[in-house]
Design a protein around this motif. Structure first.
Motif, mmCIF file in Angstrom:
data_model
loop_
_atom_site.group_PDB
_atom_site.id
_atom_site.type_symbol
_atom_site.label_atom_id
_atom_site.label_comp_id
_atom_site.label_asym_id
_atom_site.label_seq_id
_atom_site.Cartn_x
_atom_site.Cartn_y
_atom_site.Cartn_z
ATOM 1 N N ARG A 42 0.829 -1.201 0.000
ATOM 2 C CA ARG A 42 0.000 0.000 0.000
ATOM 3 C C ARG A 42 0.866 1.254 0.000
ATOM 4 O O ARG A 42 0.603 2.203 -0.724
ATOM 5 C CB ARG A 42 -0.940 0.002 1.209
ATOM 6 C CG ARG A 42 -1.738 1.254 1.356
ATOM 7 C CD ARG A 42 -3.177 1.239 1.017
ATOM 8 N NE ARG A 42 -3.847 -0.015 0.931
ATOM 9 C CZ ARG A 42 -4.609 -0.344 -0.109
ATOM 10 N NH1 ARG A 42 -4.752 0.486 -1.114
ATOM 11 N NH2 ARG A 42 -5.236 -1.492 -0.142
ATOM 12 N N THR A 43 1.927 1.273 0.800
ATOM 13 C CA THR A 43 2.840 2.420 0.829
ATOM 14 C C THR A 43 3.471 2.636 -0.534
ATOM 15 O O THR A 43 3.542 3.763 -1.034
ATOM 16 C CB THR A 43 3.938 2.213 1.895
ATOM 17 O OG1 THR A 43 3.300 2.105 3.175
ATOM 18 C CG2 THR A 43 4.918 3.360 1.918
ATOM 19 N N LEU A 44 3.913 1.565 -1.146
ATOM 20 C CA LEU A 44 4.520 1.660 -2.470
ATOM 21 C C LEU A 44 3.513 2.172 -3.503
ATOM 22 O O LEU A 44 3.797 3.110 -4.252
ATOM 23 C CB LEU A 44 5.049 0.283 -2.901
ATOM 24 C CG LEU A 44 5.640 0.197 -4.298
ATOM 25 C CD1 LEU A 44 6.900 1.043 -4.404
ATOM 26 C CD2 LEU A 44 5.949 -1.247 -4.638
ATOM 27 N N ALA A 45 2.342 1.582 -3.537
ATOM 28 C CA ALA A 45 1.328 1.959 -4.522
ATOM 29 C C ALA A 45 0.817 3.383 -4.303
ATOM 30 O O ALA A 45 0.615 4.128 -5.263
ATOM 31 C CB ALA A 45 0.159 0.971 -4.478
ATOM 32 N N ASP A 46 0.628 3.770 -3.045
ATOM 33 C CA ASP A 46 0.103 5.112 -2.752
ATOM 34 C C ASP A 46 1.096 6.219 -3.093
ATOM 35 O O ASP A 46 0.699 7.355 -3.328
ATOM 36 C CB ASP A 46 -0.291 5.224 -1.280
ATOM 37 C CG ASP A 46 -1.578 4.491 -0.960
ATOM 38 O OD1 ASP A 46 -2.271 4.061 -1.910
ATOM 39 O OD2 ASP A 46 -1.887 4.333 0.235
ATOM 40 N N ASN A 47 2.378 5.902 -3.093
ATOM 41 C CA ASN A 47 3.389 6.933 -3.314
ATOM 42 C C ASN A 47 4.087 6.834 -4.664
ATOM 43 O O ASN A 47 4.988 7.620 -4.940
ATOM 44 C CB ASN A 47 4.417 6.888 -2.183
ATOM 45 C CG ASN A 47 3.800 7.273 -0.867
ATOM 46 O OD1 ASN A 47 3.413 8.411 -0.671
ATOM 47 N ND2 ASN A 47 3.660 6.314 0.022
ATOM 48 N N ILE A 61 -11.421 -1.216 -14.183
ATOM 49 C CA ILE A 61 -10.421 -0.805 -13.206
ATOM 50 C C ILE A 61 -11.093 -0.774 -11.836
ATOM 51 O O ILE A 61 -12.063 -0.051 -11.623
ATOM 52 C CB ILE A 61 -9.822 0.570 -13.558
ATOM 53 C CG1 ILE A 61 -9.044 0.477 -14.879
ATOM 54 C CG2 ILE A 61 -8.935 1.078 -12.431
ATOM 55 C CD1 ILE A 61 -8.504 1.794 -15.385
ATOM 56 N N SER A 62 -10.583 -1.585 -10.920
ATOM 57 C CA SER A 62 -11.191 -1.660 -9.598
ATOM 58 C C SER A 62 -10.453 -0.831 -8.552
ATOM 59 O O SER A 62 -10.977 -0.558 -7.490
ATOM 60 C CB SER A 62 -11.248 -3.134 -9.123
ATOM 61 O OG SER A 62 -9.955 -3.710 -9.165
ATOM 62 N N TRP A 63 -9.222 -0.423 -8.872
ATOM 63 C CA TRP A 63 -8.460 0.451 -7.979
ATOM 64 C C TRP A 63 -7.398 1.159 -8.780
ATOM 65 O O TRP A 63 -6.815 0.585 -9.699
ATOM 66 C CB TRP A 63 -7.804 -0.385 -6.849
ATOM 67 C CG TRP A 63 -7.014 0.445 -5.894
ATOM 68 C CD1 TRP A 63 -7.486 1.114 -4.810
ATOM 69 C CD2 TRP A 63 -5.610 0.716 -5.923
ATOM 70 N NE1 TRP A 63 -6.475 1.783 -4.173
ATOM 71 C CE2 TRP A 63 -5.292 1.549 -4.852
ATOM 72 C CE3 TRP A 63 -4.587 0.345 -6.784
ATOM 73 C CZ2 TRP A 63 -4.019 2.009 -4.593
ATOM 74 C CZ3 TRP A 63 -3.301 0.794 -6.544
ATOM 75 C CH2 TRP A 63 -3.032 1.620 -5.443
ATOM 76 N N ILE A 64 -7.147 2.410 -8.460
ATOM 77 C CA ILE A 64 -6.081 3.179 -9.088
ATOM 78 C C ILE A 64 -5.375 3.984 -8.009
ATOM 79 O O ILE A 64 -6.013 4.479 -7.089
ATOM 80 C CB ILE A 64 -6.620 4.081 -10.227
ATOM 81 C CG1 ILE A 64 -5.482 4.696 -11.033
ATOM 82 C CG2 ILE A 64 -7.552 5.134 -9.704
ATOM 83 C CD1 ILE A 64 -5.906 5.261 -12.375
ATOM 84 N N SER A 65 -4.069 4.074 -8.099
ATOM 85 C CA SER A 65 -3.300 4.744 -7.050
ATOM 86 C C SER A 65 -3.693 6.221 -6.951
ATOM 87 O O SER A 65 -4.013 6.857 -7.946
ATOM 88 C CB SER A 65 -1.800 4.609 -7.299
ATOM 89 O OG SER A 65 -1.434 5.184 -8.522
ATOM 90 N N PRO A 66 -3.657 6.744 -5.735
ATOM 91 C CA PRO A 66 -4.060 8.131 -5.507
ATOM 92 C C PRO A 66 -3.270 9.135 -6.335
ATOM 93 O O PRO A 66 -3.816 10.161 -6.752
ATOM 94 C CB PRO A 66 -3.815 8.351 -4.017
ATOM 95 C CG PRO A 66 -3.861 6.999 -3.420
ATOM 96 C CD PRO A 66 -3.331 6.066 -4.472
ATOM 97 N N SER A 67 -2.015 8.850 -6.618
ATOM 98 C CA SER A 67 -1.206 9.796 -7.390
ATOM 99 C C SER A 67 -1.653 9.886 -8.845
ATOM 100 O O SER A 67 -1.276 10.807 -9.548
ATOM 101 C CB SER A 67 0.272 9.409 -7.326
ATOM 102 O OG SER A 67 0.476 8.131 -7.898
ATOM 103 N N CYS A 68 -2.494 8.956 -9.286
ATOM 104 C CA CYS A 68 -2.946 8.933 -10.678
ATOM 105 C C CYS A 68 -4.363 9.428 -10.852
ATOM 106 O O CYS A 68 -4.819 9.601 -11.984
ATOM 107 C CB CYS A 68 -2.844 7.505 -11.223
ATOM 108 S SG CYS A 68 -1.193 6.849 -11.179
ATOM 109 N N GLU A 69 -5.075 9.602 -9.777
ATOM 110 C CA GLU A 69 -6.493 9.972 -9.906
ATOM 111 C C GLU A 69 -6.694 11.354 -10.463
ATOM 112 O O GLU A 69 -5.967 12.251 -10.360
ATOM 113 C CB GLU A 69 -7.193 9.845 -8.547
ATOM 114 C CG GLU A 69 -7.348 8.405 -8.136
ATOM 115 C CD GLU A 69 -8.103 8.263 -6.837
ATOM 116 O OE1 GLU A 69 -8.015 9.152 -5.954
ATOM 117 O OE2 GLU A 69 -8.782 7.254 -6.679
#
Length: 69
Positions: A42-47, A61-69
């Protein structure tokens, strides 16, 4: 000395008390390992500055990292 994790349940049944216990040490150890692994992911994906996402079996797409939204 090894620490053991025990699940203990006590239930009154009529005039008696029933006590059931089971050793859940392996389950607790596995759960803690999974939580550490998920936290690292989660830390890796979120950052990540790259696009990180998951797709379900239907191509949605069921999830996308916050940095890409």
């Amino acid at each position: 000395v090894e620490t053991r994790v025990i699940d203990l349940r006590i239930a009154p049944i009529g005039p008696a008390i029933v006590v059931v216990w089971r050793d859940v040490t392996v389950l607790a150890r596995d759960r803690a390992s999974l939580e550490r692994s998920e936290s690292r992911y989660r830390t890796l994906a979120d950052n990540a500055s790259d696009i990180v996402y998951t797709v379900d079996m239907h191509g949605t797409i069921s999830w996308i990292s916050p940095s890409c939204e």
